[in-house]
Motif scaffolding. Sequence first.
Motif, PDB file in Angstrom:
ATOM      1  N   ASN A 123       0.821  -1.209   0.000  1.00 33.99           N
ATOM      2  CA  ASN A 123       0.000   0.000   0.000  1.00 33.99           C
ATOM      3  C   ASN A 123       0.857   1.262   0.000  1.00 33.99           C
ATOM      4  N   ASP A 124       1.920   1.254   0.796  1.00 35.89           N
ATOM      5  CA  ASP A 124       2.815   2.412   0.830  1.00 35.89           C
ATOM      6  C   ASP A 124       3.502   2.615  -0.514  1.00 35.89           C
ATOM      7  N   ILE A 125       3.908   1.508  -1.122  1.00 36.24           N
ATOM      8  CA  ILE A 125       4.587   1.592  -2.417  1.00 36.24           C
ATOM      9  C   ILE A 125       3.629   2.101  -3.489  1.00 36.24           C
ATOM     10  N   ALA A 126       2.394   1.607  -3.484  1.00 40.82           N
ATOM     11  CA  ALA A 126       1.403   2.056  -4.470  1.00 40.82           C
ATOM     12  C   ALA A 126       1.138   3.554  -4.332  1.00 40.82           C
ATOM     13  N   ALA A 127       1.023   4.042  -3.084  1.00 42.81           N
ATOM     14  CA  ALA A 127       0.784   5.473  -2.864  1.00 42.81           C
ATOM     15  C   ALA A 127       1.976   6.302  -3.319  1.00 42.81           C
ATOM     16  N   ALA A 128       3.188   5.812  -3.059  1.00 40.63           N
ATOM     17  CA  ALA A 128       4.385   6.551  -3.459  1.00 40.63           C
ATOM     18  C   ALA A 128       4.519   6.609  -4.978  1.00 40.63           C
ATOM     19  N   ILE A 129       4.175   5.514  -5.661  1.00 39.48           N
ATOM     20  CA  ILE A 129       4.237   5.503  -7.127  1.00 39.48           C
ATOM     21  C   ILE A 129       3.220   6.475  -7.712  1.00 39.48           C
ATOM     22  N   ASP A 130       2.004   6.460  -7.182  1.00 41.13           N
ATOM     23  CA  ASP A 130       0.957   7.368  -7.658  1.00 41.13           C
ATOM     24  C   ASP A 130       1.382   8.831  -7.478  1.00 41.13           C
ATOM     25  N   MET A 131       1.886   9.156  -6.298  1.00 39.95           N
ATOM     26  CA  MET A 131       2.284  10.531  -6.007  1.00 39.95           C
ATOM     27  C   MET A 131       3.462  10.959  -6.888  1.00 39.95           C
ATOM     28  N   GLY A 132       4.419  10.059  -7.094  1.00 49.88           N
ATOM     29  CA  GLY A 132       5.590  10.397  -7.898  1.00 49.88           C
ATOM     30  C   GLY A 132       5.244  10.645  -9.363  1.00 49.88           C
ATOM     31  N   ILE A 133       4.361   9.799  -9.917  1.00 48.51           N
ATOM     32  CA  ILE A 133       3.970   9.981 -11.321  1.00 48.51           C
ATOM     33  C   ILE A 133       3.205  11.285 -11.493  1.00 48.51           C
ATOM     34  N   ARG A 134       2.281  11.582 -10.573  1.00 49.48           N
ATOM     35  CA  ARG A 134       1.514  12.829 -10.675  1.00 49.48           C
ATOM     36  C   ARG A 134       2.427  14.052 -10.573  1.00 49.48           C
ATOM     37  N   SER A 135       3.392  13.977  -9.664  1.00 48.61           N
ATOM     38  CA  SER A 135       4.293  15.111  -9.473  1.00 48.61           C
ATOM     39  C   SER A 135       5.139  15.369 -10.720  1.00 48.61           C
ATOM     40  N   ASP A 136       5.685  14.312 -11.316  1.00 46.48           N
ATOM     41  CA  ASP A 136       6.541  14.483 -12.487  1.00 46.48           C
ATOM     42  C   ASP A 136       5.753  14.968 -13.702  1.00 46.48           C
ATOM     43  N   ILE A 137       4.527  14.486 -13.853  1.00 45.85           N
ATOM     44  CA  ILE A 137       3.713  14.920 -14.998  1.00 45.85           C
ATOM     45  C   ILE A 137       3.266  16.372 -14.828  1.00 45.85           C
ATOM     46  N   ASP A 138       2.937  16.743 -13.595  1.00 43.44           N
ATOM     47  CA  ASP A 138       2.518  18.124 -13.354  1.00 43.44           C
ATOM     48  C   ASP A 138       3.661  19.116 -13.584  1.00 43.44           C
ATOM     49  N   LYS A 139       4.896  18.636 -13.513  1.00 39.32           N
ATOM     50  CA  LYS A 139       6.042  19.518 -13.735  1.00 39.32           C
ATOM     51  C   LYS A 139       6.266  19.824 -15.212  1.00 39.32           C
ATOM     52  N   GLN A 140       5.638  19.053 -16.088  1.00 42.75           N
ATOM     53  CA  GLN A 140       5.817  19.283 -17.520  1.00 42.75           C
ATOM     54  C   GLN A 140       5.203  20.627 -17.908  1.00 42.75           C
TER      55      GLN A 140
END
Length: 268
Positions: A198-215
């Motif tokens: 669960n922690d890993i899934a949340a971290a992956i979701d947050m990381g992908i959203r953060s990197d895409i929002d930086k575009q």
Amino acid sequence: MPADLNDYFNKKNGNSNNDERKPNFNFKKPNVPNLSGGLGKFSGIIYALIAIIVILVVAKPFVVINSGEVGIKSTAGKFDPNPLQPGFHFFIPFIQEVRIVDTKVRQINYTSTEGRNEANFRGSGIETKDTISVLDSRGLPVSMDITVQYRLNPQNAPQTIAAWGFSWENKIIDPVVRNVVRNVTGKYTAEELPERRNDIAAAIDMGIRSDIDKQPNQPVELASVQLREIILPPKVKEQIERVQIAKQEAERTKYEVERANQEALKKA
């Protein structure tokens, strides 16, 4: 017979023979109404209409955009910053061009087995890619099955296509997902991955959203990120199973000891 009578009969016979040899071709012409005078007044209009129809058929200076799509109009190779919304639109042939792009929710399945039979035909909005191979903190190989749902930001579609091209998905979504999954998974050992799922899934979701929002220009709207399966190496999987069995045995033994002590206290 007197000469004058012979001449009379010869002339008479000769005229009758000539009349029989020569057929009479003096036919009357049919009485056809003359339309040239009536059409002459409208011939220019008729030719103009024919020319317009030919141009419409050959050049096709219009496009129909459906719901869930936007049009990107380019004039002499330069994209118009305002996307064309669903509806009927005209453009100038040979100078302008309209490309239609899909803005509906799309899906990428990173998988080893599941989803391989899903249709990848054009327009389905579902694409299947190889599972994401990563290394844990000790360098052991691990595979992660991920599903990502997203859509092209319709308001900034022209800027996205101008910057990334029409293969923007392979340049934005795919590299970001693989990079984030590898960075997050590399912080744990293979044995910890199932326990910290669960922690890993949340971290992956947050990381992908953060990197895409930086575009720049916010090219993509992320809908969801799902961690479907963690595929461990066979040896690690066997080891985890042995540890789980040992824990279960220890708990069962502890339970039996406590129960036996309780019974002993009751008898005392």
